[in-house]
Design an enzyme around this catalytic site. Structure first.
Site, short mmCIF file in Angstrom:
data_model
loop_
_atom_site.label_atom_id
_atom_site.label_comp_id
_atom_site.label_asym_id
_atom_site.label_seq_id
_atom_site.Cartn_x
_atom_site.Cartn_y
_atom_site.Cartn_z
N ARG A 124 21.15 36.35 -2.36
CA ARG A 124 21.42 35.02 -1.81
C ARG A 124 20.57 34.84 -0.55
O ARG A 124 20.74 35.58 0.41
CB ARG A 124 22.91 34.89 -1.49
CG ARG A 124 23.28 33.59 -0.81
CD ARG A 124 24.79 33.43 -0.62
NE ARG A 124 25.03 32.18 0.09
CZ ARG A 124 25.44 32.09 1.36
NH1 ARG A 124 25.73 33.17 2.06
NH2 ARG A 124 25.60 30.92 1.92
N HIS A 145 21.04 26.38 5.40
CA HIS A 145 21.78 27.37 6.18
C HIS A 145 21.46 27.10 7.65
O HIS A 145 20.91 27.95 8.35
CB HIS A 145 21.44 28.79 5.74
CG HIS A 145 22.46 29.82 6.12
ND1 HIS A 145 23.05 30.67 5.20
CD2 HIS A 145 22.99 30.15 7.30
CE1 HIS A 145 23.90 31.48 5.82
NE2 HIS A 145 23.88 31.19 7.11
N GLU A 168 28.53 26.61 4.91
CA GLU A 168 29.52 26.44 5.97
C GLU A 168 29.38 25.12 6.75
O GLU A 168 29.06 25.15 7.96
CB GLU A 168 29.47 27.63 6.94
CG GLU A 168 29.70 28.96 6.26
CD GLU A 168 29.85 30.12 7.24
OE1 GLU A 168 29.53 29.96 8.43
OE2 GLU A 168 30.32 31.20 6.81
N ASN A 174 32.90 32.28 2.18
CA ASN A 174 32.55 33.32 3.14
C ASN A 174 33.82 33.72 3.86
O ASN A 174 34.48 32.90 4.48
CB ASN A 174 31.54 32.79 4.16
CG ASN A 174 30.20 32.46 3.51
OD1 ASN A 174 29.95 32.81 2.35
ND2 ASN A 174 29.33 31.79 4.25
N TYR A 197 35.58 36.55 6.54
CA TYR A 197 35.44 37.66 7.48
C TYR A 197 36.79 38.12 8.03
O TYR A 197 37.01 39.30 8.23
CB TYR A 197 34.52 37.26 8.64
CG TYR A 197 33.09 37.12 8.19
CD1 TYR A 197 32.26 38.23 8.12
CD2 TYR A 197 32.59 35.89 7.77
CE1 TYR A 197 30.96 38.12 7.66
CE2 TYR A 197 31.28 35.78 7.31
CZ TYR A 197 30.48 36.89 7.25
OH TYR A 197 29.19 36.80 6.80
N GLU A 257 29.80 35.64 1.22
CA GLU A 257 29.57 36.48 2.40
C GLU A 257 30.83 37.25 2.71
O GLU A 257 31.92 36.67 2.73
CB GLU A 257 29.22 35.66 3.65
CG GLU A 257 27.84 35.06 3.66
CD GLU A 257 27.54 34.28 4.93
OE1 GLU A 257 28.16 34.56 5.99
OE2 GLU A 257 26.70 33.36 4.87
C1 FCB Z 1 28.54 33.28 8.82
C2 FCB Z 1 27.12 32.78 8.62
C3 FCB Z 1 26.10 33.88 8.55
C4 FCB Z 1 26.39 35.02 9.50
C5 FCB Z 1 27.83 35.47 9.40
C6 FCB Z 1 28.19 36.61 10.28
O1 FCB Z 1 29.27 32.27 9.46
O2 FCB Z 1 27.04 32.02 7.44
O3 FCB Z 1 24.84 33.31 8.75
O4 FCB Z 1 26.03 34.68 10.77
O5 FCB Z 1 28.68 34.39 9.65
#
Ligand code: FCB
Length: 449
Positions: free
Chosen positions: A81, A125, A170, A296, A298, A350
């Site tokens: 990607r 992006h 995002e 995405n 985290y 992500e």
């Molecule tokens: C996301 C982004 C990516 C990277 C990660 C840690 O928000 O899409 O570019 O910075 O966080």
């Protein structure tokens, strides 16, 4: 569970990948006719980037393309990607195209295919051409038409050779961090502007999907949303209300319109005069069906009506970004989405973690990152086992890179980059991923099908 046991829970058609974005790795910021992006401009404003750095060289990916493609292939993934830098292919965002820029992405896409890898191309992006910012950027409705035109041009050149096209990465980050909080490019601080930007991003996504399908697009089409599911800090009514509002703003504020439900009522009420300007037909365009949804993930977001939640002070595990490590919340997020929306195939586009890695004798023993990846992959398997249409998982990131306002100080890569020599060194997590995917390819017949 062993790695072999975990690998066996995923079917043969599951898409494993690694992800990057143009501005974060490419460098070559003014080479071969590339125009400036809003991030080139933003980095030059004093105090915007923690280490005062910029994307002029980054990982120098443009000049190291072939070796980087070999590196990706060596991991054993099926997909890569990446994103296209709009000002590299169209320097001011409209008008003349830049053949050298288009040729670079052609080499990238052809190089992936030659190595048996699926190209997953993201159009936006975050690195909007500065030329478009100068005439209003995403706050201006004209930018919607410029984006659709850019999407059509990229499709005409590469559409038959890419596996998937993502419109935006995002939109929440572009709108809120870029236009409300002003900590990301273009550094604007206005809630009303941010709300209009979000609307234009969603609208341009829907209109681009329609235009590409009219142009005969065969690639899969979708969008990528960041999601940090909101959970209340305590069971108090005030905290639960805070979590409800967060969820309405940050998650439903994007998912509801994309899935045909319009903007959440409570968000519009809260916005009052800052609510977006919506023209007839916009909401139907935004709800154009997608072939996949990228998420995405985290961390979770813990909402409180009082003091903000501090995971570290609570003794919870955190990454080098200070983000709580919480794989359980990924499973519950996916189950909740499955319950509330008619989901197309879903990919985690992500997932990954920054840690303060050290390179010693050519090795990086990032066991914390291996743990992070393994537990989050297991969280995806748990959701899949319970019926969520999970189609893929991509690691953020292939290599250490420019982490936006954090500069080069935060390392998310499974491959280490020495910024002085630009040398790449696979970390233990890259070696782990390769081994894990090897086990997936050789899993017992019928396993995980
Ligand atoms: C996301 C982004 C990516 C990277 C990660 C840690 O928000 O899409 O570019 O910075 O966080």
């Amino acid at each position: 569970m062993t790695d072999a046991g975990l690998a066996a829970r995923f079917p043969a058609d599951f898409t494993w990948g690694v992800a990057t974005s143009a501005f974060q790795i490419e460098g070559a910021a003014a080479d071969d006719g590339k125009g400036p992006s809003i991030w080139d401009t933003f980095c030059r404003l004093p105090g915007t980037i923690a280490d005062g750095s910029n994307g002029d060289i980054a990982c120098d990916h443009v000049h190291r393309l072939e070796a980087d493609l070999d590196l990706i292939a060596s991991l054993g993934v099926k997909a890569y990607r990446f994103s296209v830098s709009w000002p590299r292919v169209r320097p001011t965002g409209q008008g003349a195209w830049n053949e050298a820029g288009l040729a670079f992405y052609e080499r990238l896409v052809d190089g992936l295919r030659a190595r048996g890898l699926q190209p997953w191309m993201t159009l936006n992006h975050w690195d909007l051409p500065q030329g478009l910012q100068d005439i209003g950027g995403w706050a201006a409705r004209d930018t919607v038409a410029h984006f659709v035109d850019y999407a059509r041009g990229m499709h005409a050149r590469l559409g038959e050779r890419v596996h998937a096209i993502t419109t935006h990465n995002e939109p929440w980050v572009i709108a809120v961090l870029g236009h409300e909080k002003g900590i990301f490019a273009p550094g604007i601080r206005s809630r009303a502007t941010a709300v209009q930007v979000a609307h234009h991003l969603l609208l341009s996504h829907g209109l681009a999907l329609q235009a590409l399908r009219d142009d005969g697009c065969q690639a899969r089409l979708g969008i990528v949303l960041n999601m940090a599911p909101a959970e209340p800090m305590t069971d108090s009514a005030a905290d639960r209300h805070a979590a409800h509002l967060c969820d309405a703003r940050d998650l439903r504020g994007y998912m509801d319109p994309l899935f045909g439900r319009g903007y959440p009522r409570e968000v519009l009420e809260e916005l009052g005069a800052d609510a977006p300007w919506v023209e007839p037909g916009d909401m139907a365009s935004i709800a154009t069906p997608m072939d996949y949804l990228g998420i995405n993930y985290y961390s979770r977001h813990v909402a409180s009506a009082g003091e903000p939640f501090d995971p570290k002070a609570q003794g919870l595990p955190v990454t080098d970004m200070g983000w709580e490590i919480c794989p359980r919340a990924l499973t519950s997020l996916l189950l909740r989405l499955q319950r509330d929306y008619a989901l197309p195939p879903v990919l985690i586009t992500e997932n990954g973690a920054a840690f303060a890695d050290t390179l010693v004798d050519g090795q990086v023993h990032d066991t914390d990152r291996v743990d992070y990846l393994r537990t989050h992959i297991a969280a995806v398997a748990d959701a899949r086992d319970q019926g969520v249409p999970m189609a893929g998982y991509m690691v953020w990131s292939l290599m250490d890179n420019f982490e936006w306002a954090s500069g080069y100080a935060k390392r998310f890569g499974i491959v280490h980059v020495d910024y002085a020599s630009l040398q790449r060194t696979p970390k233990d997590s890259a070696l782990w991923l390769r081994g894990f995917l090897q086990q997936w390819r050789t899993r017992p017949a019928g396993g995980g099908a």
